[in-house]
Design a protein around this motif. Structure first.
Motif, PDB file in Angstrom:
ATOM      1  N   ASP A 377       0.830  -1.211   0.000  1.00  0.00           N
ATOM      2  CA  ASP A 377       0.000   0.000   0.000  1.00  0.00           C
ATOM      3  C   ASP A 377       0.864   1.261   0.000  1.00  0.00           C
ATOM      4  N   ILE A 378       1.948   1.212   0.743  1.00  0.00           N
ATOM      5  CA  ILE A 378       2.846   2.383   0.760  1.00  0.00           C
ATOM      6  C   ILE A 378       3.460   2.604  -0.625  1.00  0.00           C
ATOM      7  N   THR A 379       3.846   1.524  -1.304  1.00  0.00           N
ATOM      8  CA  THR A 379       4.430   1.648  -2.648  1.00  0.00           C
ATOM      9  C   THR A 379       3.424   2.238  -3.623  1.00  0.00           C
ATOM     10  N   ILE A 380       2.162   1.760  -3.580  1.00  0.00           N
ATOM     11  CA  ILE A 380       1.129   2.290  -4.458  1.00  0.00           C
ATOM     12  C   ILE A 380       0.881   3.775  -4.156  1.00  0.00           C
ATOM     13  N   PHE A 381       0.901   4.136  -2.928  1.00  0.00           N
ATOM     14  CA  PHE A 381       0.699   5.541  -2.544  1.00  0.00           C
ATOM     15  C   PHE A 381       1.807   6.428  -3.121  1.00  0.00           C
ATOM     16  N   LEU A 382       3.061   5.965  -3.010  1.00  0.00           N
ATOM     17  CA  LEU A 382       4.180   6.757  -3.546  1.00  0.00           C
ATOM     18  C   LEU A 382       4.111   6.874  -5.072  1.00  0.00           C
ATOM     19  N   LEU A 383       3.744   5.784  -5.730  1.00  0.00           N
ATOM     20  CA  LEU A 383       3.623   5.833  -7.195  1.00  0.00           C
ATOM     21  C   LEU A 383       2.537   6.811  -7.624  1.00  0.00           C
ATOM     22  N   SER A 384       1.440   6.860  -6.895  1.00  0.00           N
ATOM     23  CA  SER A 384       0.381   7.813  -7.224  1.00  0.00           C
ATOM     24  C   SER A 384       0.846   9.250  -7.018  1.00  0.00           C
ATOM     25  N   ALA A 385       1.684   9.449  -6.007  1.00  0.00           N
ATOM     26  CA  ALA A 385       2.215  10.799  -5.772  1.00  0.00           C
ATOM     27  C   ALA A 385       3.211  11.200  -6.864  1.00  0.00           C
ATOM     28  N   ILE A 386       4.069  10.247  -7.261  1.00  0.00           N
ATOM     29  CA  ILE A 386       5.065  10.539  -8.300  1.00  0.00           C
ATOM     30  C   ILE A 386       4.385  10.870  -9.626  1.00  0.00           C
ATOM     31  N   SER A 387       3.335  10.118  -9.968  1.00  0.00           N
ATOM     32  CA  SER A 387       2.653  10.328 -11.250  1.00  0.00           C
ATOM     33  C   SER A 387       1.526  11.340 -11.149  1.00  0.00           C
ATOM     34  N   GLN A 388       1.446  12.048 -10.039  1.00  0.00           N
ATOM     35  CA  GLN A 388       0.463  13.105  -9.826  1.00  0.00           C
ATOM     36  C   GLN A 388      -0.972  12.575  -9.922  1.00  0.00           C
ATOM     37  N   GLN A 389      -1.204  11.387  -9.383  1.00  0.00           N
ATOM     38  CA  GLN A 389      -2.529  10.789  -9.309  1.00  0.00           C
ATOM     39  C   GLN A 389      -2.986  10.791  -7.850  1.00  0.00           C
ATOM     40  N   GLY A 390      -4.275  10.796  -7.663  1.00  0.00           N
ATOM     41  CA  GLY A 390      -4.802  10.778  -6.314  1.00  0.00           C
ATOM     42  C   GLY A 390      -4.770   9.378  -5.702  1.00  0.00           C
ATOM     43  N   SER A 391      -5.115   9.317  -4.391  1.00  0.00           N
ATOM     44  CA  SER A 391      -5.134   8.038  -3.684  1.00  0.00           C
ATOM     45  C   SER A 391      -6.353   8.012  -2.763  1.00  0.00           C
ATOM     46  N   SER A 392      -7.000   6.837  -2.683  1.00  0.00           N
ATOM     47  CA  SER A 392      -8.163   6.701  -1.798  1.00  0.00           C
ATOM     48  C   SER A 392      -7.764   6.611  -0.335  1.00  0.00           C
ATOM     49  N   ASN A 393      -6.483   6.368  -0.079  1.00  0.00           N
ATOM     50  CA  ASN A 393      -5.985   6.284   1.300  1.00  0.00           C
ATOM     51  C   ASN A 393      -5.184   7.528   1.630  1.00  0.00           C
ATOM     52  N   GLU A 394      -5.142   7.851   2.897  1.00  0.00           N
ATOM     53  CA  GLU A 394      -4.393   9.020   3.318  1.00  0.00           C
ATOM     54  C   GLU A 394      -3.911   8.824   4.750  1.00  0.00           C
ATOM     55  N   LEU A 395      -3.004   9.678   5.170  1.00  0.00           N
ATOM     56  CA  LEU A 395      -2.499   9.657   6.530  1.00  0.00           C
ATOM     57  C   LEU A 395      -3.388  10.549   7.409  1.00  0.00           C
ATOM     58  N   LYS A 396      -3.567  10.135   8.614  1.00  0.00           N
ATOM     59  CA  LYS A 396      -4.413  10.858   9.543  1.00  0.00           C
ATOM     60  C   LYS A 396      -3.568  11.658  10.526  1.00  0.00           C
ATOM     61  N   GLY A 397      -4.167  12.611  11.075  1.00  0.00           N
ATOM     62  CA  GLY A 397      -3.484  13.396  12.081  1.00  0.00           C
ATOM     63  C   GLY A 397      -2.647  14.515  11.470  1.00  0.00           C
ATOM     64  N   THR A 398      -2.198  15.407  12.374  1.00  0.00           N
ATOM     65  CA  THR A 398      -1.420  16.561  11.907  1.00  0.00           C
ATOM     66  C   THR A 398      -0.112  16.138  11.269  1.00  0.00           C
ATOM     67  N   LEU A 399       0.571  15.232  11.912  1.00  0.00           N
ATOM     68  CA  LEU A 399       1.856  14.768  11.372  1.00  0.00           C
ATOM     69  C   LEU A 399       1.667  14.093  10.013  1.00  0.00           C
ATOM     70  N   GLY A 400       0.672  13.255   9.857  1.00  0.00           N
ATOM     71  CA  GLY A 400       0.430  12.572   8.602  1.00  0.00           C
ATOM     72  C   GLY A 400       0.101  13.526   7.475  1.00  0.00           C
ATOM     73  N   ARG A 401      -0.786  14.535   7.785  1.00  0.00           N
ATOM     74  CA  ARG A 401      -1.122  15.503   6.738  1.00  0.00           C
ATOM     75  C   ARG A 401       0.097  16.336   6.319  1.00  0.00           C
TER      76      ARG A 401
END
Length: 629
Positions: A377-401
């Motif tokens: 899941d972390i790898t898919i999240f990074l790939l979506s960020a690199i290719s400027q695509q969104g993700s259905s998952n996100e980090l919670k809390g102030t630190l995560g945001r």
């Protein structure tokens, strides 16, 4: 006693006269040698009765300001080997017993050619003004320097130089000077000029020129410019040669050949074959310098700067490189890799923290929108960020945001820089093709102008010892066994339309380029030599007696700008790049070929992973069934 006294007086008188005449002759020899005003060595074949004269002459020459050595050839001594022709004077007494044989032997060894010099003693001019019979049959031509003597009253001696334009012509006689016992040598004022300028008048004698043509219409239009793209080299070369006939006052005789001339089974054909057999005096078309031609031809002058080369437009950068790895340097790519690894570690720690926080404080299940703490899941999240695509998952809390904001912001800048570079690189051209190996390994197609010399040089690649040229012919010029020969107009148009390299006469080819190419298309034209020593030369027969005259005539023609005028009329220089980026080309398959490969490999990998997942799932299901049983 009176009779004895008379005989003694007569003998003494003859002896004194003989000694006096011999002294005069020695002094004349010294004065003639001094008149050359350059270092001279003397080889003498004389038959003086007094041996003292043979001793006296070296002493007189040794006492000059520039000492001169003398070597005597005896009666039984023959010419066994050629002598060095620099600063050498042959001295011959025509009254010697074997003088005529010595002259013929010298002629057989080409000792009358440039730069040997001769002084023949004894009266060589007959009473009727003709040259003595001993000189008949000798090859004393326009480049010779043979001085003969004509004895007059009061010990005055007239000196002449003789030569013939052709072996069957009459003798030409030039006045060299007069020598007398009282005044010494009075040299002619005409001698300040070289032999070329004094003897350049051929008096209408024909000079035969061989011209290579490929179209019979050129025979009647050799000087015309109506169809300049037919036999261009022949017309331009002969137009540069034509003023030479006026310079020499010679009549024109032209022979036509089908090819320049190449060795076939030990025999030369074409124009060079005519030169070697003595049928022609002059090459009527420029010729390349090759090792095989050096013993046959004497190269005189370069009338034109044009040559034969591979010409091509700089191909798109994608023809030589993978565009998608060029936007960043190697160091930047390594830094990006390290940055991704660090982000992966940070994300894993952050997701673990979120998971622990939910379990400890909320005592409830993890939110479905929260990024799970798994590597996939972390790898898919990074790939979506690199290719400027969104993700259905996100980090919670102030630190995560905060972590998510930094990740997406960093990759926005990287994505923008990368995309901008890709757009620029798609319109860029490659300058990496500079040598024949580069040309061989490039994706350019190759073509050759359909002329005789190209057919010979490229066909010779079959037996060439150069592996690069052989590979170029077999893989590029004739990939299917049929050489890609074409007209120069078709070749230039191919350069304009597609990545194509064409071997052509650059002067004529650039004229077509100037006519058909748009301004921005004239930029980035590159040249590569295929033929060594591809600068063409005008030439004549090796050791031709007229070679120096031809050379001086060509230099005069160039000095007066006649060659430059013909080159401006017929040829064009490499076009100047005045407008760059005049239009944008469409993206070709070659440009995004690596992306297509990446997509294809990704799909294949996806199906492979899908098959593995199905296989693993079935294995797990089978095991669970076995356990239940």
């Amino acid at each position: 006693m009176k009779i004895l006294s008379i005989f003694i007086n007569i003998f003494c008188l003859k002896y004194c006269v003989s000694i006096t005449n011999l002294n005069y002759e020695l002094q004349m020899i010294v004065d003639v040698v001094k008149s050359y005003e350059k270092p001279t060595s003397v080889i003498a074949r004389v038959c003086w009765e007094s041996s003292a004269a043979e001793i006296k002459l070296p002493k007189m020459l040794a006492n000059l300001e520039r000492p001169i050595s003398v070597r005597y050839l005896r009666e039984n001594e023959t010419i066994q080997q050629p002598y060095p022709n620099n600063h050498l004077l042959f001295l011959l007494d025509k009254n010697c017993e074997h003088a005529e044989f010595f002259l013929k032997q010298a002629g057989a060894h080409n000792l009358f050619s440039k730069s040997y010099r001769w002084l023949v003693l004894g009266n060589s001019i007959q009473d009727n003004g003709n040259i003595a019979a001993e000189f008949e049959g000798l090859s004393i031509s326009v480049d010779s320097e043979v001085i003969i003597t004509e004895e007059k009253e009061r010990n005055d001696i007239l000196l002449h130089t003789i030569y013939k334009l052709r072996p069957n012509n009459e003798w030409n006689k030039e006045y060299y000077g007069t020598w007398s016992a009282d005044y010494g040598l009075n040299k002619s004022e005409d001698r300040i000029h070289s032999n070329v300028l004094r003897r350049k008048d051929f008096k209408g004698e024909p000079v035969t020129t061989s011209v290579v043509i490929g179209d019979n219409r050129t025979k009647t239009d050799l000087l015309g410019l109506g169809n300049i793209f037919v036999d261009t080299l022949s017309k331009s070369s002969f137009r540069c040669i034509d003023p030479l006939y006026d310079f020499l006052n010679a009549s024109r005789v032209i022979l036509f050949a089908e090819t320049w001339g190449y060795p076939i089974n030990g025999t030369w054909n074409g124009m060079i074959g005519d030169i070697k057999r003595g049928k022609v005096d002059l090459c009527g078309i420029v010729t390349f310098i090759t090792l095989e031609r050096l013993p046959i031809l004497e190269y005189l002058n370069q009338p034109t700067p044009v040559t034969a080369k591979f010409v091509f437009r700089q191909p798109p950068l994608s023809y030589q490189n993978n565009l998608f790895i060029l936007p960043f340097t190697s160091n930047v790519w390594m830094c990006l890799g390290a940055f991704v690894l660090i982000l992966t570690a940070i994300l894993y720690i952050n997701t673990k923290w979120d998971s622990m926080k939910y379990e400890k404080f909320n005592e409830q299940t993890l939110d479905q929108t929260c990024l799970p703490p798994t590597w996939s899941d972390i790898t898919i999240f990074l790939l979506s960020a690199i290719s400027q695509q969104g993700s259905s998952n996100e980090l919670k809390g102030t630190l995560g945001r905060l972590v998510m904001f930094i990740i997406f912001l960093a990759f926005v800048f990287l994505y923008t820089s990368y995309s901008a570079n890709i757009v620029v690189l798609l319109q860029s051209t490659s300058n990496q093709i500079r040598t024949l190996p580069d040309l061989l390994n490039s994706k350019l197609e190759l073509g050759v102008e359909d002329v005789a010399y190209n057919r010979y040089y490229f066909s010779a690649a079959y037996t060439s010892k150069d592996p690069i040229k052989k590979a170029i012919f077999e893989r590029k010029v004739a990939p299917k066994g049929k050489p890609n020969y074409m007209s120069i107009e078709d070749g230039v148009k191919a350069i304009q339309k597609r990545p194509f390299a064409f071997n052509m006469n650059t002067g004529t080819g650039y004229r077509i380029v100037s006519a058909f190419f748009r301004e921005h298309e004239k930029c980035g034209l590159q040249e590569i030599d295929y033929i060594q020593n591809s600068k063409p030369w005008l030439c004549s027969q090796k050791y031709s007696p007229f070679g120096e005259m031809f050379k001086v005539g060509y230099i005069r023609i160039q000095e007066h700008g006649l060659s430059d005028r013909e080159n401006r009329l017929i040829y064009a220089k490499k076009p100047v790049c005045s407008v760059m980026g005049g239009s944008f080309d469409s993206v070709n398959m070659v440009d995004f070929y690596p992306v297509c490969l990446l997509l294809l490999y990704g799909k294949i990998l996806a199906f492979v992973l899908l098959g593995l997942e199905i296989l693993v799932h079935r294995l797990q299901k089978r095991r669970s069934n076995e356990i239940e049983i």
